[in-house]
Enzyme design. Structure first.
Site, PDB file in Angstrom:
ATOM      1  N   LYS A  52      85.733   5.731  14.076  1.00 38.08           N
ATOM      2  CA  LYS A  52      85.551   7.180  14.191  1.00 38.08           C
ATOM      3  C   LYS A  52      86.784   7.819  14.828  1.00 38.08           C
ATOM      4  CE  LYS A  52      80.613   6.601  14.132  1.00 38.08           C
ATOM      5  NZ  LYS A  52      79.366   6.337  14.853  1.00 38.08           N
ATOM      6  N   GLN A  96      76.707   7.100  20.520  1.00 38.19           N
ATOM      7  CA  GLN A  96      76.588   5.924  19.648  1.00 38.19           C
ATOM      8  C   GLN A  96      75.282   5.182  19.945  1.00 38.19           C
ATOM      9  OE1 GLN A  96      78.870   5.031  17.153  1.00 38.19           O
ATOM     10  NE2 GLN A  96      77.262   3.577  16.623  1.00 38.19           N
ATOM     11  N   ASP A 119      75.491  14.406  14.311  1.00 37.34           N
ATOM     12  CA  ASP A 119      74.731  13.323  13.665  1.00 37.34           C
ATOM     13  C   ASP A 119      73.465  13.877  12.990  1.00 37.34           C
ATOM     14  OD1 ASP A 119      75.734  10.757  13.662  1.00 37.34           O
ATOM     15  OD2 ASP A 119      75.154  10.337  15.734  1.00 37.34           O
TER      16      ASP A 119
END
Ligand code: NAP
Length: 283
Positions: A52, A96, A119
């Site tokens: 990322k 995460q 997300d």
């Protein structure tokens, strides 16, 4: 023999598009920033976070990494998320997952400002996706849709089968296919006669988490097969949920693992971060 859907190539195109968008925002004096929070030292999570960061650099997005020890408390993590929500340099926040088991993921996701929830896991964004009026799409399902679109096969009126009903992949994937007027069936571990259902699929998405679970006898001739699975084999190799070698003989289009859905997930995250910056700046 099926045609390979090249996630690496398609994701490179998406990232190039995002880089242009970010450059355009910069020209207007708007910087784009993504904060990535990782707790503990899970090797797979570490690999994802590094990918990322690399993608951010490629797209001109500022990345801020917060690597916290596994001993981090719920209060400490919540305090960091709160701080990032208030930080104008941060347009997107990604925590995460999975978090160490002593932490409450649901509470952390709920603490992220929905406008920075790149997300799209926050209940507000999940609800928006459900009603078809959304700012961001969850990264993996949106990436899968882009891969399906790359084949030129229209979803409209097609039989679509999703194996897996997780909140991050299976359920939103089914919803996106439904928004495109597919006729969608969601299968899970209690589904009876799974193969009979998957054999009807014109578009089959596997998000199970079991290596080579989908075998050739479960696939309709000519189907589009999207393999979300990322399973680590004992020899360290990455393997999808689909028995690639056998299924590629039967499917019309198929994604490889690695090089299929994985790179698209990251590319969509970049797109969502740019979108967040645009919206937050009233563009
Ligand atoms: P998950 O939360 O574990 O969900 C797995 C789903 O598969 C569940 O709904 C489960 O059913 C279903 N399932 C398990 N065994 C089954 C069986 N025998 N028959 C039918 N269905 C069965 O996993 P996830 O987070 O959705 O992830 C799925 C896979 O995608 C994993 O390999 C993960 O690593 C990968 N992944 C990849 C990306 C990427 O970027 N490429 C992103 C996210 C996830 P129940 O609900 O009944 O238990």
């Amino acid at each position: 023999m099926s045609k390979l859907i090249d996630g690496k190539e398609i994701s490179a195109r998406v990232k190039a598009r995002v880089a242009e968008e970010v450059a355009g925002l910069k020209a207007e004096g708007i910087s784009v920033g993504l904060a990535v929070v990782i707790v503990g030292d899970d090797p797979a999570s570490r690999i994802y976070v590094n990918s990322k960061k690399k993608a951010c650099a490629l797209c001109g997005i500022d990345s801020y990494e917060y690597a916290l020890p596994a001993s981090t408390t719920q209060e400490e993590l919540l305090a960091l998320v709160k701080k990032l929500c208030a930080d104008d340099a941060v347009n997107g926040i990604l925590v995460q997952l999975p978090l160490p088991s002593h932490l409450d993921e649901g509470q952390i996701i709920a603490a992220i400002d929905p406008k920075k929830d790149v997300d799209a896991f926050h209940a507000v964004n999940v609800g928006k996706i459900m009603i078809g009026d959304f700012d961001f799409l969850p990264c993996t399902p949106a990436g899968c849709m882009e891969l399906i679109d790359s084949t030129g096969v229209s979803v409209e009126g097609k039989r679509c089968v999703v194996i897996g009903r997780s909140n991050i992949v299976g359920k939103p994937m089914a919803m996106l296919l439904l928004h495109r007027n597919g006729t969608v069936t969601i299968c899970h571990s209690r589904t009876k006669d799974l193969a009979a259902i998957t054999r009807e699929a014109d578009i089959l998405v596997a998000a199970v988490g079991r290596p080579r679970f989908v075998t050739a006898d479960m696939v309709k001739e000519g189907a589009v097969v999207i393999d979300v699975g990322m399973n680590r084999l004992p020899d360290g190799k990455l393997c999808g949920d689909v028995d690639f070698e056998a299924v590629r003989e039967k499917a019309g289009y198929i994604t490889p693992v690695p090089g299929g859905v994985g790179p698209m997930t990251i590319a969509t995250l970049m797109q969502n971060t740019a979108t967040a910056a645009r919206i937050q700046n009233g563009r």
